[in-house]
Design a protein around this motif. Structure first.
Motif, PDB file in Angstrom:
ATOM      1  N   HIS A  26      -6.244   4.112  -4.802  1.00  0.00           N
ATOM      2  CA  HIS A  26      -5.166   4.576  -4.179  1.00  0.00           C
ATOM      3  C   HIS A  26      -5.191   4.105  -2.844  1.00  0.00           C
ATOM      4  CE1 HIS A  26      -3.590   7.113  -8.145  1.00  0.00           C
ATOM      5  NE2 HIS A  26      -5.024   7.639  -8.364  1.00  0.00           N
ATOM      6  N   LYS A  27      -3.477   3.552  -2.403  1.00  0.00           N
ATOM      7  CA  LYS A  27      -2.961   3.465  -1.421  1.00  0.00           C
ATOM      8  C   LYS A  27      -3.557   4.691  -0.581  1.00  0.00           C
ATOM      9  CE  LYS A  27       1.485   3.845  -1.840  1.00  0.00           C
ATOM     10  NZ  LYS A  27       3.041   3.073  -1.021  1.00  0.00           N
ATOM     11  N   GLN A  29      -2.105   7.539   2.160  1.00  0.00           N
ATOM     12  CA  GLN A  29      -1.067   7.809   2.774  1.00  0.00           C
ATOM     13  C   GLN A  29      -0.834   7.420   4.430  1.00  0.00           C
ATOM     14  OE1 GLN A  29       1.466   8.405   0.363  1.00  0.00           O
ATOM     15  NE2 GLN A  29      -0.317   7.693  -1.186  1.00  0.00           N
ATOM     16  N   ASN A  46       0.234  -3.137  -0.348  1.00  0.00           N
ATOM     17  CA  ASN A  46       1.458  -2.191  -0.873  1.00  0.00           C
ATOM     18  C   ASN A  46       1.730  -2.299  -2.292  1.00  0.00           C
ATOM     19  OD1 ASN A  46       1.756  -0.198   1.662  1.00  0.00           O
ATOM     20  ND2 ASN A  46       3.620  -0.716   1.812  1.00  0.00           N
ATOM     21  N   SER A  47       1.250  -1.437  -3.837  1.00  0.00           N
ATOM     22  CA  SER A  47       1.543  -1.142  -4.782  1.00  0.00           C
ATOM     23  C   SER A  47       3.209  -1.287  -4.519  1.00  0.00           C
ATOM     24  CB  SER A  47       0.754  -1.167  -5.501  1.00  0.00           C
ATOM     25  OG  SER A  47       0.764   0.082  -5.163  1.00  0.00           O
ATOM     26  N   GLU A  52       1.854   2.518  -8.918  1.00  0.00           N
ATOM     27  CA  GLU A  52       1.136   3.173  -8.045  1.00  0.00           C
ATOM     28  C   GLU A  52       1.649   4.456  -9.319  1.00  0.00           C
ATOM     29  OE1 GLU A  52      -0.805   5.204  -5.895  1.00  0.00           O
ATOM     30  OE2 GLU A  52       0.062   3.352  -6.103  1.00  0.00           O
ATOM     31  N   ARG A  53       2.496   4.962  -9.728  1.00  0.00           N
ATOM     32  CA  ARG A  53       2.903   5.406 -11.087  1.00  0.00           C
ATOM     33  C   ARG A  53       1.783   6.066 -12.313  1.00  0.00           C
ATOM     34  NH1 ARG A  53       8.823   5.714 -12.452  1.00  0.00           N
ATOM     35  NH2 ARG A  53       8.972   4.265 -10.753  1.00  0.00           N
ATOM     36  N   LEU A  55      -1.048   4.068 -12.381  1.00  0.00           N
ATOM     37  CA  LEU A  55      -2.030   4.490 -11.749  1.00  0.00           C
ATOM     38  C   LEU A  55      -2.830   5.960 -12.042  1.00  0.00           C
ATOM     39  CD1 LEU A  55      -5.246   3.200 -10.414  1.00  0.00           C
ATOM     40  CD2 LEU A  55      -4.475   3.343  -8.632  1.00  0.00           C
ATOM     41  N   ASN A  56      -1.458   6.632 -11.706  1.00  0.00           N
ATOM     42  CA  ASN A  56      -1.869   8.350 -10.927  1.00  0.00           C
ATOM     43  C   ASN A  56      -2.002   9.107 -12.412  1.00  0.00           C
ATOM     44  OD1 ASN A  56      -1.159   8.179  -8.221  1.00  0.00           O
ATOM     45  ND2 ASN A  56       1.206   8.738  -8.699  1.00  0.00           N
TER      46      ASN A  56
END
Length: 84
Positions: A26-27, A29, A46-47, A52-53, A55-56
């Motif tokens: 995760h990047k 914040q 940045n992805s 990112e969603r 990965l979440n």
């Protein structure tokens, strides 16, 4: 019960490693400890929002499997102690 316990322990080990890796992917914040260790430097990497969603979602799914595995091991341990 021994085979199930061994399988759950293997699942727990694998999901622990995978969950640790996914959290590290995760990047940051911004702010906090991520900037102290160079989190601000990699801001150009940045992805996309979709990645990112996904990965979440994957992190939450692996986290749920990890938690359910721990509950399963605890139940096996409790019922094994009562029977023996």
């Amino acid at each position: 019960m021994d085979v199930l316990k061994i399988v759950l322990l293997c699942v727990l080990a694998l999901t622990s490693l995978l969950l640790t890796s996914l959290v590290l992917f995760h990047k940051g914040q911004g702010g906090g400890m991520s900037d102290v260790f160079g989190g601000g430097v990699s801001s150009s990497l940045n992805s996309s929002g979709v990645a990112e969603r996904n990965l979440n979602r994957l992190t939450v799914t692996v986290g749920l499997i990890w938690g359910l595995t721990i509950v399963g091991l605890a139940l096996i341990e409790r019922f094994t102690q009562q029977a023996g």
